[in-house]
Write a protein that holds these residues in place. Structure first.
Motif, short mmCIF file in Angstrom:
data_model
loop_
_atom_site.label_atom_id
_atom_site.label_comp_id
_atom_site.label_asym_id
_atom_site.label_seq_id
_atom_site.Cartn_x
_atom_site.Cartn_y
_atom_site.Cartn_z
N ALA A 67 0.84 -1.21 0.00
CA ALA A 67 0.00 0.00 0.00
C ALA A 67 0.87 1.25 0.00
CB ALA A 67 -0.94 -0.01 1.21
N LYS A 68 1.93 1.23 0.79
CA LYS A 68 2.83 2.40 0.83
C LYS A 68 3.52 2.62 -0.51
CE LYS A 68 6.46 4.60 3.52
NZ LYS A 68 7.55 4.42 4.48
N GLY A 69 3.71 1.55 -1.25
CA GLY A 69 4.31 1.67 -2.58
C GLY A 69 3.32 2.04 -3.66
N GLY A 70 2.03 2.22 -3.28
CA GLY A 70 1.01 2.61 -4.26
C GLY A 70 0.29 1.43 -4.88
N VAL A 120 13.77 -6.59 -1.67
CA VAL A 120 12.42 -6.03 -1.53
C VAL A 120 12.15 -5.06 -2.67
CG1 VAL A 120 12.22 -6.33 0.97
CG2 VAL A 120 13.26 -4.22 0.06
N GLY A 121 10.85 -4.82 -2.94
CA GLY A 121 10.56 -3.99 -4.11
C GLY A 121 9.41 -3.01 -4.02
N PHE A 122 8.41 -3.30 -3.20
CA PHE A 122 7.19 -2.48 -3.22
C PHE A 122 7.44 -0.98 -3.04
CE2 PHE A 122 4.76 -6.28 -1.22
CZ PHE A 122 4.24 -6.68 -2.43
N GLU A 123 8.29 -0.65 -2.05
CA GLU A 123 8.35 0.75 -1.63
C GLU A 123 9.32 1.61 -2.43
OE1 GLU A 123 7.91 1.01 2.86
OE2 GLU A 123 7.82 -1.15 2.58
N THR A 124 9.93 1.01 -3.45
CA THR A 124 10.84 1.79 -4.30
C THR A 124 10.50 1.72 -5.78
OG1 THR A 124 12.30 -0.15 -4.34
CG2 THR A 124 12.85 1.59 -2.75
N GLU A 143 11.51 15.46 -3.84
CA GLU A 143 12.63 14.52 -3.93
C GLU A 143 12.91 13.96 -2.53
OE1 GLU A 143 17.08 14.61 -5.89
OE2 GLU A 143 16.64 15.94 -4.22
N ARG A 144 13.15 12.64 -2.48
CA ARG A 144 13.47 12.02 -1.20
C ARG A 144 14.42 10.85 -1.39
NH1 ARG A 144 8.99 8.96 1.47
NH2 ARG A 144 7.66 10.66 0.76
N GLU A 145 15.19 10.58 -0.36
CA GLU A 145 16.14 9.47 -0.42
C GLU A 145 15.48 8.16 -0.02
OE1 GLU A 145 19.84 9.33 1.86
OE2 GLU A 145 20.37 11.24 0.90
N VAL A 146 15.87 7.07 -0.65
CA VAL A 146 15.41 5.74 -0.23
C VAL A 146 16.03 5.44 1.13
CG1 VAL A 146 15.45 3.27 -0.71
CG2 VAL A 146 15.18 4.92 -2.60
N ASP A 147 15.16 5.21 2.13
CA ASP A 147 15.63 4.93 3.49
C ASP A 147 15.03 3.61 3.96
OD1 ASP A 147 16.34 4.84 6.11
OD2 ASP A 147 14.96 6.43 6.75
N PRO A 148 15.80 2.52 3.87
CA PRO A 148 15.25 1.21 4.25
C PRO A 148 14.67 1.18 5.66
CG PRO A 148 17.35 0.95 3.13
CD PRO A 148 17.18 2.42 3.37
N ALA A 149 15.19 2.01 6.57
CA ALA A 149 14.67 2.03 7.95
C ALA A 149 13.21 2.46 7.98
CB ALA A 149 15.52 2.95 8.81
N SER A 150 12.77 3.18 6.96
CA SER A 150 11.38 3.67 6.94
C SER A 150 10.41 2.69 6.28
CB SER A 150 11.32 5.01 6.20
OG SER A 150 11.48 4.78 4.80
N PHE A 151 10.90 1.56 5.75
CA PHE A 151 10.01 0.62 5.05
C PHE A 151 8.98 0.02 5.99
CE2 PHE A 151 13.44 -0.81 1.69
CZ PHE A 151 13.30 0.41 1.05
N LEU A 152 7.79 -0.22 5.48
CA LEU A 152 6.78 -0.96 6.25
C LEU A 152 6.99 -2.47 6.09
CD1 LEU A 152 3.50 1.12 5.70
CD2 LEU A 152 5.16 1.25 7.57
#
Ligand SMILES: NC(=O)N[C@@H](CC(=O)O)C(=O)O
Ligand SMILES: [Zn+2]
Length: 434
Positions: A85-88, A330-334, A389-398
């Motif tokens: 869901a977070k990845g759309g 992992v792939g959804f959130e990026t 613009e935002r950086e990919v931050d794995p710590a923020s992944f659901l």
């Protein structure tokens, strides 16, 4: 209950640009569109101001791993669907390489029940082709279809025996179901973790050759021709596979295929010398020539759709070194931000082209009633910020998985709101809404 989403930017294929629109959602479906200059009557409705964000059909991902049952320490249906869901994403199709393998009606029902109670997006499970994905004995296709499976696959491994695959295809075809194949000939692969290429040569590693994938693709296209089944090739990564799929399509074989963002964006030459296992996935990152072939195949329609192959693993597993760590990222959130930033903002693709490969095209080839913003369609949609613009931050992944090679990449195109069947299931502001 009706909801108005105001001031969303909607793609107009006739003008090739986006236009400001308001949309009303009622009873879980898209009820009406209004021009952005109008002020609709919103009495009693819930109102969401999209503030100029892009409105897209909810993304559809036909190749994911939710890990439940059995590997809940990697991911579960609650965390995996939240990550989607977070990845759309609003519809996802999980692979059956769970423990137990999804090879019985009970395991399919288990996943569907869990998804209904704990999931936040639509979950359409695949069932295994062979019992325990061992390649020895077919599962009960009719019973699995009846239980709700949408297709058959032994993803994670290739079906090594051609007669087994032919029998599977004939049976699937008689039930009107597709066969989805992880293409890999084990005899050509043994003990290798990266592709045969510049990186494997430099580091003295045994490589995974391109033929290990393409041999199965060629075999299965012939078997699809013989049986008539809809045959879908998983995570295409090589020029050789593409050549075969192109030929299959030309001669009228019922073959479709998918590609992952990492195979469109990274090659073996990008793997850092310190050999971080977040660069280990199956199929492996191939050569720059294969990457360009995948991009062109998607552009010409030889590859039909984009999937993530979201494959979470624990940090402990990924710390086992290149030889022993499991394959997968992992792939959804990026996925959307990566592809939007690297292909749309650079001018190679239109926004419409990218979104089509992630919405209407998967819906079309798998005959799903989603992937459209037409009046009367299920209200599955996502609002996307194309400017921040935002950086990919794995710590923020659901997701429970942190295994990505894209950490630190600066990207545009981040989803901000996801709606499934008229319910807002996630917003950037408030997180998941179960
Ligand atoms: N892709 C991967 O690298 N791994 C997948 C299996 C698969 O999709 O083949 C997994 O289940 O971890
Ligand atoms: Zn696979």
């Amino acid at each position: 209950m009706s909801t108005w989403i105001l001031n969303a930017m909607k793609w107009n294929p006739e003008t090739g640009t986006t236009e400001r629109k308001h949309v009303r959602v009622e009873g879980g479906v898209i009820a009406e569109w209004r021009d952005g200059s109008e002020t609709p009557n919103m009495d009693g409705a819930q109102v969401v101001d999209a503030k100029g964000k892009l409105i897209s059909p909810g993304l559809i991902d036909m190749h994911v791993h939710l890990r439940e049952p059995g590997f809940e320490y990697k991911e579960d249906i609650a965390s995996g669907t939240a990550s989607a869901a977070k990845g759309g994403y609003t519809t996802i199709a999980p692979m059956p390489n769970t423990r137990p393998v999804m090879d019985t009606p009970d395991t399919i029902k288990y996943v569907l029940d869990k998804a209904a109670t704990e999931g936040v997006v639509r979950v359409l499970p695949y069932a295994a082709i062979t019992k325990n994905e061992l390649g020895r004995e077919l599962t009960d296709f009719a019973a699995l279809k009846e239980a709700g499976a949408i297709g058959f696959t032994d993803d994670g491994v290739g079906v090594q025996n051609a007669q087994m695959m032919k029998n599977a295809m004939a049976l699937a075809h008689s039930l009107g179901m597709p066969v989805i194949a992880h293409c890999e000939d084990d005899s050509l692969v043994e003990g290798a973790a990266v592709t045969e290429g510049a990186f494997s040569r430099k580091h003295g590693l045994k490589g995974i050759p391109n033929e290990s994938e393409a041999i199965h693709v060629g075999r299965d296209i012939l078997l699809s021709e013989a049986t008539g089944v809809h045959y879908h090739v998983c995570h295409v990564s090589t020029e050789q596979s593409i050549r075969l799929i192109r030929l299959g399509k030309q001669i009228g074989v019922n073959v479709t295929s998918e590609v992952c963002p990492h195979h469109l964006l990274l090659s073996d030459e990008d793997i850092p010398d310190n050999i971080d296992t977040n660069w280990k996935m199956n199929p492996p990152l191939r050569t720059p020539k294969d990457v360009e072939a995948c991009i062109q195949a998607l552009e010409e329609g030889t590859i039909d759709i984009i999937v993530t192959d979201h494959a979470p693993h624990s940090e402990e597993e990924k710390a086992r070194g290149m030889a022993r760590a499991p394959f997968g990222i992992v792939g959804f959130e990026t996925a959307f931000p990566l592809l939007y930033t690297k292909f749309v903002r650079t001018g190679r693709w239109t926004l419409d082209f990218l979104i089509g490969k992630m919405t209407s095209k998967p819906a079309e080839i798998f005959k799903l009633p989603y992937g459209t913003l037409a009046v009367g369609a299920p209200a599955d949609l996502t609002l996307i910020d194309l400017e921040g613009e935002r950086e990919v931050d794995p710590a923020s992944f659901l997701s429970k998985g942190r295994n990505t090679p894209f950490a630190g990449w600066k990207l545009y195109g981040w989803p901000v709101l996801t709606m499934v069947g008229g319910n807002v299931v996630w917003t950037e502001e408030n997180g998941i809404n179960r």
